[in-house]
Design a protein around this motif. Structure first.
Motif, short mmCIF file in Angstrom:
data_model
loop_
_atom_site.label_atom_id
_atom_site.label_comp_id
_atom_site.label_asym_id
_atom_site.label_seq_id
_atom_site.Cartn_x
_atom_site.Cartn_y
_atom_site.Cartn_z
N UNK A 189 11.81 -3.60 62.49
CA UNK A 189 11.83 -4.93 61.86
C UNK A 189 10.76 -5.09 60.79
N UNK A 190 10.47 -4.02 60.07
CA UNK A 190 9.51 -4.13 58.98
C UNK A 190 8.10 -4.37 59.44
N UNK A 191 7.73 -3.86 60.61
CA UNK A 191 6.37 -4.01 61.10
C UNK A 191 5.80 -2.63 61.42
N UNK A 192 4.50 -2.59 61.49
CA UNK A 192 3.78 -1.37 61.86
C UNK A 192 3.15 -1.59 63.23
N UNK A 193 3.35 -0.63 64.13
CA UNK A 193 2.71 -0.70 65.44
C UNK A 193 1.32 -0.10 65.33
N UNK A 194 0.30 -0.90 65.63
CA UNK A 194 -1.09 -0.48 65.47
C UNK A 194 -1.77 -0.48 66.84
N UNK A 195 -2.49 0.60 67.15
CA UNK A 195 -3.29 0.65 68.37
C UNK A 195 -4.76 0.47 67.99
N UNK A 196 -5.37 -0.60 68.49
CA UNK A 196 -6.79 -0.86 68.29
C UNK A 196 -7.56 -0.26 69.46
N UNK A 197 -8.48 0.63 69.16
CA UNK A 197 -9.24 1.32 70.21
C UNK A 197 -10.70 0.87 70.12
N UNK A 255 5.51 8.34 65.29
CA UNK A 255 5.10 9.13 66.45
C UNK A 255 4.46 8.19 67.47
N UNK A 256 4.72 8.45 68.74
CA UNK A 256 4.13 7.62 69.79
C UNK A 256 2.64 7.92 69.90
N UNK A 257 1.88 6.92 70.35
CA UNK A 257 0.44 7.10 70.50
C UNK A 257 0.18 8.10 71.63
N UNK A 258 -0.75 9.05 71.44
CA UNK A 258 -1.01 10.07 72.48
C UNK A 258 -1.60 9.45 73.74
N UNK A 259 -1.36 10.12 74.87
CA UNK A 259 -1.94 9.65 76.13
C UNK A 259 -3.46 9.67 76.07
N UNK A 260 -4.02 10.69 75.42
CA UNK A 260 -5.46 10.79 75.24
C UNK A 260 -5.75 11.09 73.77
N UNK A 261 -6.43 10.18 73.11
CA UNK A 261 -6.74 10.33 71.69
C UNK A 261 -7.76 11.44 71.50
N UNK A 262 -7.45 12.38 70.61
CA UNK A 262 -8.34 13.49 70.31
C UNK A 262 -8.51 13.61 68.79
N UNK A 263 -9.47 14.41 68.37
CA UNK A 263 -9.76 14.56 66.95
C UNK A 263 -8.54 15.02 66.16
#
Length: 215
Positions: A5-13, A71-79
Motif C-alpha cells: 500500500x505504498x508504505x515502507x516497513x521500518x524496524x526501529x532498534x 526482505x524480512x527483518x532477520x531474527x538476529x541483526x548482524x553487521x
C-alpha cells in the motif's frame, strides 16, 4: 521492505550506550511509513545533530526502493545485514556481533540501560546513576568488619566502572572471583581489620566481589 500500500516497513532498534559498550535491544518497534513521506520522516526521526541515531543514506534507500528490494527483518541483526555498516562507529559494529538483550529506562535519568545490570532499591538504574547512588557519599558505607550474615544482602551489580569510581573519589582495593561467602568473609575481614577507622563497601560485581574504600 516495501509493502503493497505504498508504505515502507521500518524496524526501529533502540540502543543502550553503557560504560561496557553499546547494546542492542532484543525487541525493536515496527512502524509503517508512507513511501512518499519517507525522507521527511527520516529527517524528523533521525536528527542530524543526534550522534547516537543511525539510518541508511538517502542514496542507498532510493536505490533499494527503485529495485523493489524486499526482505524480512532477520531474527538476529548482524553487521552483514546493515547496508551502510562502514558508516557506523566501531562500538556499534561491535555491538552487532553480540546478542541483543532487553533494555529498560533508568529510573533516574531515563536513559536506556540493560535490564537487571544495575538495580538499587528495586529500581532499574543506568551504570552512572547506580554508582552515584550506591558508591557515593550516601551509599551503604561502613567501618569495621563485615559480619558473615551481611553477605547475602550485599549490593549487587553487573560490574564496577573504574572511571566512575575515580570521579567519586572511591578506590577499588580488592577484587575477588567466584568464591564461597565463608572464604570471602575471611579475606575481606582480614583486609578491613587493618584499617578499622576507614569506610569500606563490599559489592557483588558479576560472579565475584569488589571491596571499595572511600577516599
Amino acid at each position: 521492505m516495501a509493502e503493497p500500500k505504498g508504505t515502507i516497513a521500518v524496524r526501529l532498534v533502540p540502543l543502550a550506550w553503557t560504560p561496557a559498550g553499546v547494546v542492542l535491544a532484543k525487541n525493536g518497534k515496527d512502524v509503517g511509513v508512507p513511501l512518499q513521506g519517507l525522507f521527511d520522516w527520516m529527517d524528523r526521526t533521525f536528527a542530524a545533530e543526534d550522534e547516537t541515531a543511525f539510518v541508511a543514506t538517502v542514496r542507498d534507500l532510493e536505490l533499494l526502493i527503485r529495485i523493489g528490494f524486499e526482505r524480512s527483518f532477520p531474527d538476529e541483526l548482524r553487521a552483514e545485514h546493515v547496508v551502510n555498516v562502514d558508516d557506523l562507529p566501531e562500538e556499534l559494529v561491535d555491538a552487532l556481533e553480540h546478542p541483543a538483550t532487553e533494555l529498560v529506562m533508568c529510573a533516574t535519568c531515563r536513559r536506556l540501560c540493560v535490564r537487571d545490570d544495575f538495580v538499587w532499591k528495586e529500581k532499574q538504574l543506568c551504570a552512572w546513576d547506580y554508582h552515584a547512588s550506591v558508591f557515593g557519599r550516601r551509599g551503604p558505607w561502613q567501618t569495621g568488619a563485615y559480619e558473615a550474615r551481611r553477605f547475602p544482602t550485599l549490593p549487587s551489580c553487573a560490574y564496577v566502572v573504574p572511571g566512575l569510581l575515580a570521579e567519586l573519589g572511591v578506590e577499588n582495593v580488592l577484587t575477588l572471583g567466584a568464591i564461597a561467602d565463608e572464604a570471602a568473609n575471611d579475606v575481606v575481614g582480614t583486609l578491613l581489620a587493618r584499617e578499622p577507622a576507614r569506610a569500606y563497601l563490599v559489592v557483588r560485581a558479576g560472579e565475584g566481589l569488589a571491596v571499595l574504600r572511600e577516599g
